[in-house]
Design a protein around this motif. Structure first.
Motif, mmCIF file in Angstrom:
data_model
loop_
_atom_site.group_PDB
_atom_site.id
_atom_site.type_symbol
_atom_site.label_atom_id
_atom_site.label_comp_id
_atom_site.label_asym_id
_atom_site.label_seq_id
_atom_site.Cartn_x
_atom_site.Cartn_y
_atom_site.Cartn_z
ATOM 1 N N ASP A 35 27.250 -7.368 -67.322
ATOM 2 C CA ASP A 35 27.500 -6.060 -66.727
ATOM 3 C C ASP A 35 27.820 -6.155 -65.235
ATOM 4 N N ILE A 36 27.183 -7.078 -64.543
ATOM 5 C CA ILE A 36 27.514 -7.301 -63.130
ATOM 6 C C ILE A 36 28.958 -7.779 -63.017
ATOM 7 N N THR A 37 29.358 -8.678 -63.911
ATOM 8 C CA THR A 37 30.733 -9.171 -63.913
ATOM 9 C C THR A 37 31.716 -8.041 -64.177
ATOM 10 N N ILE A 38 31.392 -7.178 -65.145
ATOM 11 C CA ILE A 38 32.248 -6.028 -65.451
ATOM 12 C C ILE A 38 32.359 -5.128 -64.217
ATOM 13 N N ALA A 39 31.233 -4.873 -63.565
ATOM 14 C CA ALA A 39 31.238 -3.996 -62.387
ATOM 15 C C ALA A 39 32.066 -4.600 -61.250
ATOM 16 N N LEU A 40 31.889 -5.880 -60.994
ATOM 17 C CA LEU A 40 32.665 -6.537 -59.935
ATOM 18 C C LEU A 40 34.156 -6.542 -60.257
ATOM 19 N N LEU A 41 34.479 -6.825 -61.496
ATOM 20 C CA LEU A 41 35.871 -6.811 -61.916
ATOM 21 C C LEU A 41 36.469 -5.423 -61.754
ATOM 22 N N PHE A 42 35.689 -4.416 -62.131
ATOM 23 C CA PHE A 42 36.144 -3.032 -62.012
ATOM 24 C C PHE A 42 36.423 -2.670 -60.549
ATOM 25 N N VAL A 43 35.504 -3.019 -59.682
ATOM 26 C CA VAL A 43 35.656 -2.686 -58.260
ATOM 27 C C VAL A 43 36.855 -3.424 -57.656
ATOM 28 N N ARG A 44 36.980 -4.706 -57.950
ATOM 29 C CA ARG A 44 38.082 -5.488 -57.378
ATOM 30 C C ARG A 44 39.427 -5.004 -57.898
ATOM 31 N N LEU A 45 39.531 -4.757 -59.200
ATOM 32 C CA LEU A 45 40.802 -4.290 -59.757
ATOM 33 C C LEU A 45 41.148 -2.889 -59.256
ATOM 34 N N ALA A 89 40.742 -1.791 -56.410
ATOM 35 C CA ALA A 89 41.344 -1.922 -55.080
ATOM 36 C C ALA A 89 42.822 -2.293 -55.165
ATOM 37 N N TRP A 90 43.246 -2.865 -56.283
ATOM 38 C CA TRP A 90 44.631 -3.327 -56.426
ATOM 39 C C TRP A 90 45.502 -2.387 -57.242
ATOM 40 N N ILE A 91 44.922 -1.821 -58.304
ATOM 41 C CA ILE A 91 45.695 -0.938 -59.182
ATOM 42 C C ILE A 91 44.949 0.376 -59.341
ATOM 43 N N ASN A 92 45.608 1.380 -59.886
ATOM 44 C CA ASN A 92 44.939 2.676 -59.993
ATOM 45 C C ASN A 92 43.795 2.640 -61.013
ATOM 46 N N ARG A 93 42.928 3.624 -60.931
ATOM 47 C CA ARG A 93 41.703 3.660 -61.729
ATOM 48 C C ARG A 93 41.990 3.689 -63.231
ATOM 49 N N LYS A 94 43.002 4.427 -63.659
ATOM 50 C CA LYS A 94 43.322 4.524 -65.091
ATOM 51 C C LYS A 94 43.629 3.151 -65.681
ATOM 52 N N TRP A 95 44.495 2.389 -65.017
ATOM 53 C CA TRP A 95 44.857 1.066 -65.511
ATOM 54 C C TRP A 95 43.698 0.078 -65.366
ATOM 55 N N THR A 96 42.882 0.268 -64.346
ATOM 56 C CA THR A 96 41.695 -0.581 -64.195
ATOM 57 C C THR A 96 40.759 -0.391 -65.375
ATOM 58 N N ILE A 97 40.512 0.855 -65.750
ATOM 59 C CA ILE A 97 39.634 1.142 -66.883
ATOM 60 C C ILE A 97 40.169 0.500 -68.155
ATOM 61 N N ILE A 98 41.448 0.659 -68.405
ATOM 62 C CA ILE A 98 42.058 0.094 -69.616
ATOM 63 C C ILE A 98 41.974 -1.434 -69.609
ATOM 64 N N LEU A 99 42.336 -2.056 -68.488
ATOM 65 C CA LEU A 99 42.332 -3.513 -68.395
ATOM 66 C C LEU A 99 40.923 -4.091 -68.537
ATOM 67 N N VAL A 100 39.961 -3.506 -67.865
ATOM 68 C CA VAL A 100 38.586 -4.000 -67.957
ATOM 69 C C VAL A 100 38.038 -3.815 -69.375
ATOM 70 N N ALA A 101 38.361 -2.721 -70.028
ATOM 71 C CA ALA A 101 37.922 -2.506 -71.418
ATOM 72 C C ALA A 101 38.518 -3.555 -72.350
ATOM 73 N N ILE A 102 39.789 -3.880 -72.149
ATOM 74 C CA ILE A 102 40.432 -4.920 -72.969
ATOM 75 C C ILE A 102 39.769 -6.270 -72.722
ATOM 76 N N LEU A 103 39.535 -6.609 -71.456
ATOM 77 C CA LEU A 103 38.885 -7.882 -71.129
ATOM 78 C C LEU A 103 37.466 -7.942 -71.684
ATOM 79 N N PHE A 104 36.747 -6.808 -71.643
ATOM 80 C CA PHE A 104 35.397 -6.751 -72.202
ATOM 81 C C PHE A 104 35.434 -7.051 -73.701
ATOM 82 N N ALA A 105 36.367 -6.433 -74.412
ATOM 83 C CA ALA A 105 36.496 -6.665 -75.850
ATOM 84 C C ALA A 105 36.893 -8.116 -76.129
ATOM 85 N N CYS A 106 37.810 -8.648 -75.334
ATOM 86 C CA CYS A 106 38.254 -10.030 -75.522
ATOM 87 C C CYS A 106 37.128 -11.036 -75.282
ATOM 88 N N GLY A 107 36.156 -10.647 -74.487
ATOM 89 C CA GLY A 107 35.007 -11.518 -74.241
ATOM 90 C C GLY A 107 34.197 -11.809 -75.493
#
Length: 108
Positions: free
Chosen positions: A21-31, A33-51
């Motif tokens: 969960d710390i990793t998810i939170a850090l990834l969410f915060v860092r992403l 900063a680079w891309i908008n929140r909507k795409w960050t949510i989608i990307l982090v959810a995909i990475l979480f599932a792929c884990g």
């Protein structure tokens, strides 16, 4: 069931989920900063599932069983959206841990 899930013998699992969960939170915060929140949510959810793919493959999962990760992605999108709106992540850690452990601890 909750007593068995939050029992001290499961401390290693608690720490594993906490670090995830710390990793998810850090990834969410860092992403964010680079891309908008909507795409960050989608990307982090995909990475979480792929884990979860390595444990699926190690367990000999079929392609149909692997397709259940689409459900995990959708749940991840929902939860990350709620977390993003609430700006509170602590409730997620406890719920995530309980959900992960409920598959290993019987209800009887």
């Amino acid at each position: 069931m909750l007593f068995r899930i939050y029992h001290s013998k499961n401390l290693a699992f608690l720490m594993q989920v906490f670090m995830e969960d710390i990793t998810i939170a850090l990834l969410f915060v860092r992403l964010s900063a680079w891309i908008n929140r909507k795409w960050t949510i989608i990307l982090v959810a995909i990475l979480f599932a792929c884990g979860h793919i390595p444990s699926f493959v190690a367990g000999g999962a079929t392609l149909i069983e692997l397709s259940s990760l689409l459900i995990d992605t959708c749940i991840g999108i929902l939860i990350l959206t709620v977390i993003s709106k609430s700006k509170d992540v602590w409730w997620f850690f406890m719920v995530h841990y309980a959900l992960d452990m409920s598959q290993f601890v019987g209800s009887t």
